[in-house]
Scaffold this active site. Structure first.
Site, PDB file in Angstrom:
ATOM      1  N   GLY A  45       3.341   6.282  -1.400  1.00 30.73           N
ATOM      2  CA  GLY A  45       4.220   6.580  -0.273  1.00 30.73           C
ATOM      3  C   GLY A  45       5.668   6.489  -0.711  1.00 30.73           C
ATOM      4  N   GLN A  50      14.725   5.632   0.280  1.00 26.67           N
ATOM      5  CA  GLN A  50      14.494   5.185  -1.098  1.00 26.67           C
ATOM      6  C   GLN A  50      15.102   6.127  -2.133  1.00 26.67           C
ATOM      7  OE1 GLN A  50      10.031   4.519  -0.361  1.00 26.67           O
ATOM      8  NE2 GLN A  50      10.530   3.013  -1.927  1.00 26.67           N
ATOM      9  N   CYS A  94       6.165  -1.900  -3.963  1.00 26.79           N
ATOM     10  CA  CYS A  94       7.072  -0.878  -3.452  1.00 26.79           C
ATOM     11  C   CYS A  94       7.855  -0.320  -4.632  1.00 26.79           C
ATOM     12  CB  CYS A  94       8.022  -1.510  -2.439  1.00 26.79           C
ATOM     13  SG  CYS A  94       9.244  -0.363  -1.785  1.00 26.79           S
ATOM     14  N   LEU A  95       8.040   0.996  -4.645  1.00 27.41           N
ATOM     15  CA  LEU A  95       8.778   1.610  -5.755  1.00 27.41           C
ATOM     16  C   LEU A  95      10.226   1.119  -5.790  1.00 27.41           C
ATOM     17  CD1 LEU A  95       7.387   5.257  -5.524  1.00 27.41           C
ATOM     18  CD2 LEU A  95       6.700   3.446  -7.107  1.00 27.41           C
ATOM     19  N   HIS A 136       4.152   0.468   6.056  1.00 27.99           N
ATOM     20  CA  HIS A 136       5.110   0.163   4.988  1.00 27.99           C
ATOM     21  C   HIS A 136       6.225   1.222   4.955  1.00 27.99           C
ATOM     22  CE1 HIS A 136       5.901  -1.170   0.633  1.00 27.99           C
ATOM     23  NE2 HIS A 136       6.629  -0.064   0.776  1.00 27.99           N
ATOM     24  N   GLU A 137       5.847   2.492   5.039  1.00 26.94           N
ATOM     25  CA  GLU A 137       6.854   3.566   4.933  1.00 26.94           C
ATOM     26  C   GLU A 137       7.731   3.638   6.184  1.00 26.94           C
ATOM     27  OE1 GLU A 137       7.343   4.616   2.065  1.00 26.94           O
ATOM     28  OE2 GLU A 137       5.455   3.848   1.294  1.00 26.94           O
ATOM     29  N   HIS A 140      10.491   1.241   6.090  1.00 26.64           N
ATOM     30  CA  HIS A 140      11.654   1.681   5.305  1.00 26.64           C
ATOM     31  C   HIS A 140      12.679   2.389   6.199  1.00 26.64           C
ATOM     32  CE1 HIS A 140      10.885   0.777   1.097  1.00 26.64           C
ATOM     33  NE2 HIS A 140       9.670   1.280   1.149  1.00 26.64           N
TER      34      HIS A 140
HETATM   35 NI    NI Z   1       8.180   0.889  -0.262  1.00 30.73          NI
END
Ligand code: NI
Length: 170
Positions: A45, A50, A94-95, A136-137, A140
């Site tokens: 995701g 991000q 998480c990236l 999670h997304e 963000h």
């Molecule tokens: Ni993330």
């Protein structure tokens, strides 16, 4: 095209993302670049903040970068928890949060409505990994990271480790 992924503690990750007034070609191109970036980074995701765009756009594919069979492009997503389905606790990463994973409690099931890349309405109900990934997304887009869900102790241990690493890289 691959985009640069911002890392915590970048302030853009903390902003509340703006709604997208119209699904234009520019948005479609951005979404395609985000999906490519997500796959290359081996994520499931990615949210627009991000990659430095504080707008309400996420890409998700829980089938992963090898299979790439479940890509969802979701614009202005509205998430409704389904608490009657209970909760799950699973390890998340998480990236935007390097070298760290931790257990997070999430709703086991959620409903979501959004627009797709063509501007058409999408409605779905999700459970399992997809439900967790959507929460999670969408977090963000509210300027929230999974580390915000940790206990104070775990969070301060993580932040201490991060400070040390940033110091060593300086
Ligand atoms: Ni993330």
């Amino acid at each position: 095209m691959s985009l640069t992924i911002l890392r915590h503690p970048d302030p853009v990750l903390r902003k509340i993302a703006a709604p997208i007034p119209e699904v234009t070609d520019e948005i479609r191109e951005l979404a395609a670049a985000m999906a490519e970036t997500m796959y290359r980074a081996e994520g499931i995701g990615l949210a627009a903040p991000q990659i430095g765009r504080s707008i309400r756009l996420i890409t998700v594919d829980v089938t992963g970068p090898e299979r790439r069979e479940g890509l969802l492009t979701l614009i202005n997503p509205e998430l409704t928890p389904l608490p009657e389905a209970g909760y799950v606790e699973g390890e998340e990463g998480c990236l935007s949060v390097e070298d760290y994973r931790a257990k997070v409690r999430r709703y086991a099931s959620v409903a979501l409505s959004a627009l797709d890349a063509n501007g058409a309405p999408v409605r779905l109900e999700a459970e399992g990994l997809l439900a967790v990934c959507l929460q999670h997304e969408v977090d963000h887009l509210e300027g929230k990271l999974f580390i915000d869900h940790l206990s104070r102790l775990k969070r301060s241990m993580y932040e201490a480790r991060l400070r040390k690493r940033l110091r060593n890289n300086a």
